[in-house]
Design an enzyme around this catalytic site. Structure first.
Site, PDB file in Angstrom:
ATOM      1  N   HIS A 431       0.692  -1.272   0.060  1.00  0.00           N
ATOM      2  CA  HIS A 431      -0.128   0.142   0.040  1.00  0.00           C
ATOM      3  C   HIS A 431       0.830   1.449   0.043  1.00  0.00           C
ATOM      4  O   HIS A 431       2.200   1.265   0.242  1.00  0.00           O
ATOM      5  CB  HIS A 431      -1.203   0.130   1.015  1.00  0.00           C
ATOM      6  CG  HIS A 431      -0.344   0.131   2.381  1.00  0.00           C
ATOM      7  ND1 HIS A 431      -0.033   1.183   3.029  1.00  0.00           N
ATOM      8  CD2 HIS A 431       0.258  -0.954   3.357  1.00  0.00           C
ATOM      9  CE1 HIS A 431       0.527   1.059   4.293  1.00  0.00           C
ATOM     10  NE2 HIS A 431       0.542  -0.389   4.529  1.00  0.00           N
ATOM     11  N   CYS A 450       2.274  -5.258   7.052  1.00  0.00           N
ATOM     12  CA  CYS A 450       1.963  -4.807   5.573  1.00  0.00           C
ATOM     13  C   CYS A 450       3.443  -4.094   5.122  1.00  0.00           C
ATOM     14  O   CYS A 450       4.227  -3.756   5.858  1.00  0.00           O
ATOM     15  CB  CYS A 450       0.645  -3.976   5.304  1.00  0.00           C
ATOM     16  SG  CYS A 450      -0.693  -4.774   5.588  1.00  0.00           S
TER      17      CYS A 450
END
Length: 528
Positions: A431, A450
């Site tokens: 992301h 992440c």
């Protein structure tokens, strides 16, 4: 096919060899069959009992060739010995291949039983070496875990036996086919081969103490200069001094760059540890990473998103060629980014952020309990499990129950403008991020698992065909949250390496952010 080949081979031998030699070969064939009969034989002294099991790899290797001897030619055996010796450059311990015993058996043996044992030993070492190159030295249960999506296509790699059979005409070809072909591995192998030829350098240790910064005077600076000279960062004629000069600082910055550290010339705990790393530990680090490549070579594909976790890099390959690369931020040691292989199949444009349960429990709840206005300041909404909005002031924040925290899309959203998603059980994805300044740090282990990607919007056009790009750009500019399924899913591999070779051919030794190298090195030392 193999039976027909063996029959033709037998006919050819029959035309070329005298009767006495044919009789000796037949006796050796019979002895080879007998070795797999399950009865104790003289061969068990040189071979582990498991190698002589039928069915088994060694048995299959001979059974498909009707037990015809394969190492009668002394030149082929010499080639085998040469290739086995080269495995030292792959960081492999040569003990399991029994080179001394093979060397002693180069000459034709006195009887068929001894000849059969010499045959089996040569083939066992041959197959074992190919297996170690092709799959890794350690068994599956001792490797660092890698989660694979079930939807991934099956491997198209040839079988180990296929490589072994095809390589009999030229043994070097079999070793080349089994060895990882990626330039990452081959460059790291060359670096290791060069390093292990050097005399073990016992460079001086730099004592712990206050932070060292350019311009300071410190009695440890002469030792620092000696250390940098020993590794080629400073010329041998650099004068000794207690001043941390700019020339020394420049050498330290280069050292930091090549060790995955913040290149600020400030010598703190991490830089000091890297400077004091023993020469033997450096070799061990390279051996560990060569082993990781042997595990992961089969997972590499021509079209691939490759996340180098310890290196803090995302690389996108098309047709095996690097098309794009960006820096990443990965999970902290307490919330590690997992190793996995999956398929990127979905994009979230202008994503909202649903706070993961661990972050909710450990990070957000303490902040909310201290000050409930934390929710409003961070655009966080509270929802029940059905997605209905809840009034924060009516919740018992000591026992909030099964709530969901969600942050709206926008400039403060930790996912930025884009999330790249793929199936996995860890709830991780790639992301965007507003935390751009952290990309200047090194190492970059800041996230909760992440992978934050610098310049991720530059990657977007590469994942789309031309007709998709303009409509998707408009949806991205709208600021509204939407999902998009990729027409062409892309394989993603997230893996962990602490050593690499850069574009200039320089060896990079990174900080082992998840402290995995020592355990892997210990397992490799125990695997004799």
């Amino acid at each position: 096919m193999y039976k027909k080949h063996a029959a033709c081979l037998g006919l050819l031998v029959g035309l070329l060899l005298p009767v006495s030699l044919l009789a000796n070969q037949q006796a050796t064939q019979d002895a080879l069959r007998e070795a797999f009969s399950g009865h104790a034989t003289a061969c068990t002294a040189a071979l582990p009992a498991v190698a002589l099991q039928a069915p088994g790899l060694l048995h299959e290797f001979y059974a498909q060739r009707q037990f015809v001897p394969l190492w009668q030619d002394a030149g082929r055996r010499l080639d085998l010995l040469h290739e086995l010796q080269q495995l030292a450059d792959d960081g492999l311990d040569l003990t399991p291949y029994q080179l001394s015993l093979l060397q002693a058996q180069l000459q034709r043996q006195a009887d068929s039983q001894a000849e059969a044992c010499a045959e089996l030993l040569a083939s066992h070492s041959y197959l074992l070496a190919l297996q170690h190159l092709y799959q890794g030295r350690l068994p599956l249960e001792q490797r660092e875990s890698l989660w694979r999506a079930e939807s991934l296509p099956a491997s198209t790699r040839p079988s180990l036996l296929s490589i072994a059979w095809q390589g009999l005409d030229k043994v070097a070809n079999a070793f080349a086919a089994a060895r990882p072909s990626q330039s990452h591995y081959l460059q790291l192998r060359r670096a290791y081969a060069s390093l292990r030829q050097q005399s073990p350098a016992e460079w001086p240790l730099i004592e712990a103490g206050r932070l060292l910064k350019p311009g300071m005077h410190d009695p440890r600076i002469p030792i620092l200069i000696q250390r940098l000279q020993a590794d080629g960062y400073l010329p041998a004629d650099t004068p000794s001094a207690t001043l941390y000069s700019e020339s020394v600082a420049s050498a330290v910055r280069q050292f930091q760059q090549l060790h995955g550290l913040q290149d600020d010339a400030i010598i703190g705990a991490d830089t000091l540890a890297a400077l004091n790393q023993p020469f033997a530990a450096r070799l061990e680090q390279l051996r560990a990473n060569l082993e990781r490549w042997r595990w992961l070579s089969a997972e590499m594909e021509p079209d691939l998103l490759l996340v180098d976790i310890a290196g803090g890099l995302l690389s996108y390959y098309q047709g095996g060629q690097l098309q794009w690369q960006g820096r990443t931020q990965v999970g902290r040691a307490v919330r590690q980014t997992p190793q996995l292989k999956s398929r990127v199949n979905r994009l979230t444009l202008n994503p909202t952020w649903t706070v993961p349960p661990t972050i909710l429990r450990e990070d957000k709840l303490p902040e909310i309990r201290r000050d409930i206005e934390f929710l409003a300041r961070n655009d966080l909404q509270v929802l029940d499990q059905q997605g209905n909005l809840l009034e924060p002031y009516f919740i018992d924040w000591q026992r909030p129950g099964p709530i969901i925290l969600r942050q709206a899309a926008g400039p403060r959203n930790p996912l930025g403008k884009l999330a790249i998603r793929f199936p996995n059980p860890f709830s991780v994805y790639l992301h965007d991020t507003p935390s751009q300044r952290l990309f200047e740090k090194s190492p970059r282990a800041f996230s909760s698992g992440c992978v934050r990607v610098e310049g991720i919007l530059q990657l977007l056009p590469l994942l789309l065909d031309e007709a998709e790009r303009a409509p998707l750009a408009a949806r991205l500019d709208s600021g509204k949250t939407s999902q998009y399924n990729l027409r062409q899913p892309v394989t993603i591999l997230m893996a962990y390496w602490t050593a690499a070779v850069d574009e200039q051919g320089r060896l990079i030794l990174r900080k082992d952010i998840y402290a995995r190298d020592a355990q892997l090195s210990a397992r490799l030392r125990q695997a004799h």
